[in-house]
Scaffold this motif. Structure first.
Motif, mmCIF file in Angstrom:
data_model
loop_
_atom_site.group_PDB
_atom_site.id
_atom_site.type_symbol
_atom_site.label_atom_id
_atom_site.label_comp_id
_atom_site.label_asym_id
_atom_site.label_seq_id
_atom_site.Cartn_x
_atom_site.Cartn_y
_atom_site.Cartn_z
ATOM 1 N N ARG A 173 -9.787 -4.131 -4.325
ATOM 2 C CA ARG A 173 -10.523 -2.918 -4.236
ATOM 3 C C ARG A 173 -10.235 -1.696 -3.701
ATOM 4 O O ARG A 173 -10.466 -0.758 -4.224
ATOM 5 C CB ARG A 173 -11.759 -3.570 -3.309
ATOM 6 C CG ARG A 173 -12.941 -2.549 -3.129
ATOM 7 C CD ARG A 173 -14.131 -3.205 -2.232
ATOM 8 N NE ARG A 173 -14.953 -3.820 -3.070
ATOM 9 C CZ ARG A 173 -16.101 -4.735 -2.551
ATOM 10 N NH1 ARG A 173 -16.154 -4.853 -1.064
ATOM 11 N NH2 ARG A 173 -16.942 -5.061 -3.203
ATOM 12 N N GLU A 174 -9.549 -1.679 -2.601
ATOM 13 C CA GLU A 174 -8.921 -0.779 -1.974
ATOM 14 C C GLU A 174 -7.912 0.038 -2.505
ATOM 15 O O GLU A 174 -8.012 1.270 -2.608
ATOM 16 C CB GLU A 174 -8.394 -0.972 -0.384
ATOM 17 C CG GLU A 174 -8.119 0.073 0.558
ATOM 18 C CD GLU A 174 -7.546 -0.287 1.726
ATOM 19 O OE1 GLU A 174 -6.868 0.447 2.688
ATOM 20 O OE2 GLU A 174 -7.655 -1.699 2.036
ATOM 21 N N VAL A 175 -6.775 -0.764 -2.981
ATOM 22 C CA VAL A 175 -5.639 -0.111 -3.496
ATOM 23 C C VAL A 175 -5.571 -0.004 -5.129
ATOM 24 O O VAL A 175 -5.100 1.217 -5.479
ATOM 25 C CB VAL A 175 -4.320 -0.888 -2.911
ATOM 26 C CG1 VAL A 175 -3.078 -0.212 -3.597
ATOM 27 C CG2 VAL A 175 -4.416 -1.003 -1.422
ATOM 28 N N LYS B 137 0.912 -1.238 -0.108
ATOM 29 C CA LYS B 137 0.052 0.040 0.056
ATOM 30 C C LYS B 137 0.910 1.100 -0.078
ATOM 31 O O LYS B 137 0.627 2.126 -0.708
ATOM 32 C CB LYS B 137 -1.117 -0.023 1.175
ATOM 33 C CG LYS B 137 -2.182 -0.647 0.856
ATOM 34 C CD LYS B 137 -3.038 -0.360 2.293
ATOM 35 C CE LYS B 137 -3.939 -1.764 2.422
ATOM 36 N NZ LYS B 137 -4.593 -1.965 3.576
ATOM 37 N N GLY C 297 -10.063 -7.705 -1.167
ATOM 38 C CA GLY C 297 -10.052 -6.415 -0.154
ATOM 39 C C GLY C 297 -9.127 -5.544 -0.553
ATOM 40 O O GLY C 297 -9.479 -4.345 -0.933
#
Lengths: 240, 219
Positions: free
Chosen positions: A200-202, A180, A197
């Motif tokens: 989707r987030e990064v 990240k 997850g």
């Protein structure tokens, strides 16, 4: 920045990639997801020519990679790769793992390479491990060293081939956190992953592969909430 | 029982000189065989078909015929063929080095192929050229795994070195025979050099164990 055009790869009779065309732009984080055997890893490995494509081209900054005139070693120096099974050099300590290629391949002085390596180790939180051998590290620590080793070559692009799949569950996070941070720093990244997850987030974009075909290319928000193909819907239902 | 070791006492310095004579060509043969064997192993794993073929053909010839025959061909046949009067020392090095390299190449080939493929990929992904990758990444790991097998080969070579006595090279074995002929007693000198060979092999074994311990980096 990276142009992939009509990429085919065949192992014997088994056609793993069936004409993939896409781009990865500078600074973009692209997650490649899909069921096992969909050709994700092969696709990634074609980018730095660990697998030689049967047909099609990969070009980086306008330079075609499978071309005989391109110095593949030079191109690979600009592409970092992180493997599922770390592949650290077991006979070298952590610091030497990081400095080997910069010194021997890029011709950096030991002093410069070690300073840089120590910086990177600090970034991945392993300063105190520089003299340790890989066999004395946990899986998560190994993978963080592997990321630092790839970064030590100062690449323009980082490829991650299921970087957390071989890790114990409690070590996944420390590796994803390092990734990240790397994404935030503006590194161009292509990540084959099962961590939905994280994708989707990064990720800026999600590529969904199935049976060697690129079925979807969308933003994570769009892909996860509203997949276009039935195959992707089916896949997401099973993994989420 | 008719044993009298006192009889060989005057000959002991003569026999002991043979240790260095034997070691001299054994050490050179081991080094020569190891370097050539590494080269052959690289030929065998190469992507170039001609090199594969060469490596396999070489091994098949040198492993498929008796060492003593190879030694005799080099010592007796080369002068006939070329007119060059080859010395026993050079013949011995050539025969043992060439022969040993065939065995060593098989050991190293297996060792290289046993190194995890991920190591090659990691080195390639970093842009490491083939030559450096082999020298710094693959061979050190292969050597660690094959050390016991290599030691075995070196021990065999040390003992088999006794057959150079057949071409008149004054090694340990030959010296025992000379002494035996001189004093009409064979048992004592033969037992004496037998003990020396055993000691040499023990030293090699110990060296092997020390090296093995020092290379235990990853377990």
């Amino acid at each position: 920045m990276i142009k992939i055009e009509n990429l085919y790869k065949q192992f014997g009779d088994n056609e793993v990639l069936k004409g993939i065309t896409t781009n990865i732009n500078s600074g973009e984080v692209v997650s490649i997801i899909g069921p096992s055997g969909s050709g994700k890893s092969t696709f990634l490995r074609c980018i730095n020519l660990l697998e030689v494509p049967t047909k099609g081209t990969v070009s980086i900054d306008g330079k075609s990679i499978p071309d005989k005139n391109t110095n593949i070693l030079k191109v690979r120096q600009q592409i970092g790769m992180v493997f599922q099974h770390f592949n650290l050099f077991p006979h070298l300590n952590v610091l030497d793992n990081l400095t080997y290629a910069p010194i021997k391949v890029k011709g950096e002085s030991r002093q410069v390479a070690e300073d840089k390596a120590r910086n990177l180790l600090a970034k991945v939180g392993l300063t105190e491990k520089e003299k340790a051998f890989p066999s004395n590290l946990s899986g998560g620590q190994k993978q963080r060293v592997a990321i630092a080793r790839a970064l030590a070559m100062e690449p323009n692009l980082m490829l991650f081939d299921e970087p957390t799949s071989a890790l114990d569950p409690e070590m996944v996070k420390e590796v994803l956190n390092v990734m990240k941070d790397l994404a935030k720093s503006g590194m161009t990244m292509a990540i084959v992953t099962h961590e939905m997850g994280f994708a989707r987030e990064v990720a800026d974009r999600v590529l969904f592969l199935d049976g060697g075909v690129l079925l979807e290319d969308a933003s994570p928000a769009e892909f996860f909430s509203n997949p276009k193909t039935a195959r992707a819907k089916d896949f997401l239902e099973k993994v989420l | 029982m008719n044993l009298d070791f006192n009889q060989i006492v005057p000959y002991i310095p003569f026999i002991l000189e043979g240790i260095w004579v034997t070691l001299q060509f054994v050490i050179i043969s081991i080094i020569f065989g190891f370097i050539l064997g590494t080269g052959l192993a690289l030929c065998k794993i190469s992507k170039i078909k001609a090199l594969n073929w060469f490596g396999d053909a070489y091994t098949s010839i040198f492993r498929g015929t008796p060492l003593i025959l190879q030694l005799m061909i080099i010592y007796f046949a080369i002068p006939q063929l070329t007119g060059y009067d080859i010395s026993p020392f050079l013949s011995a090095i050539l025969a043992f080095g060439l022969n040993s390299s065939a065995y060593v190449s098989e050991i190293i080939r297996a060792g290289i192929q046993a190194v995890d493929k991920g190591q090659t990929e990691a080195a390639q992904a970093l842009g490491v050229p083939y030559r450096l990758m082999m020298k710094d990444i693959i061979l050190p790991q292969a050597l660690k795994n094959i050390l016991p097998a290599l030691m075995n080969e070196f021990i065999t070579l040390t003992k088999e070195s006794a057959i150079v006595s057949t071409i008149g090279y004054l090694d340990l074995m030959r010296r025992a025979q000379v002494v035996g002929a001189d004093i009409y007693r064979n048992f004592e000198p033969l037992i004496f050099v037998g003990f020396i060979y055993w000691l040499l092999v023990m030293v090699l074994t110990i060296i092997g164990k020390i090296v093995e311990r020092r290379m235990k980096f990853s377990d």
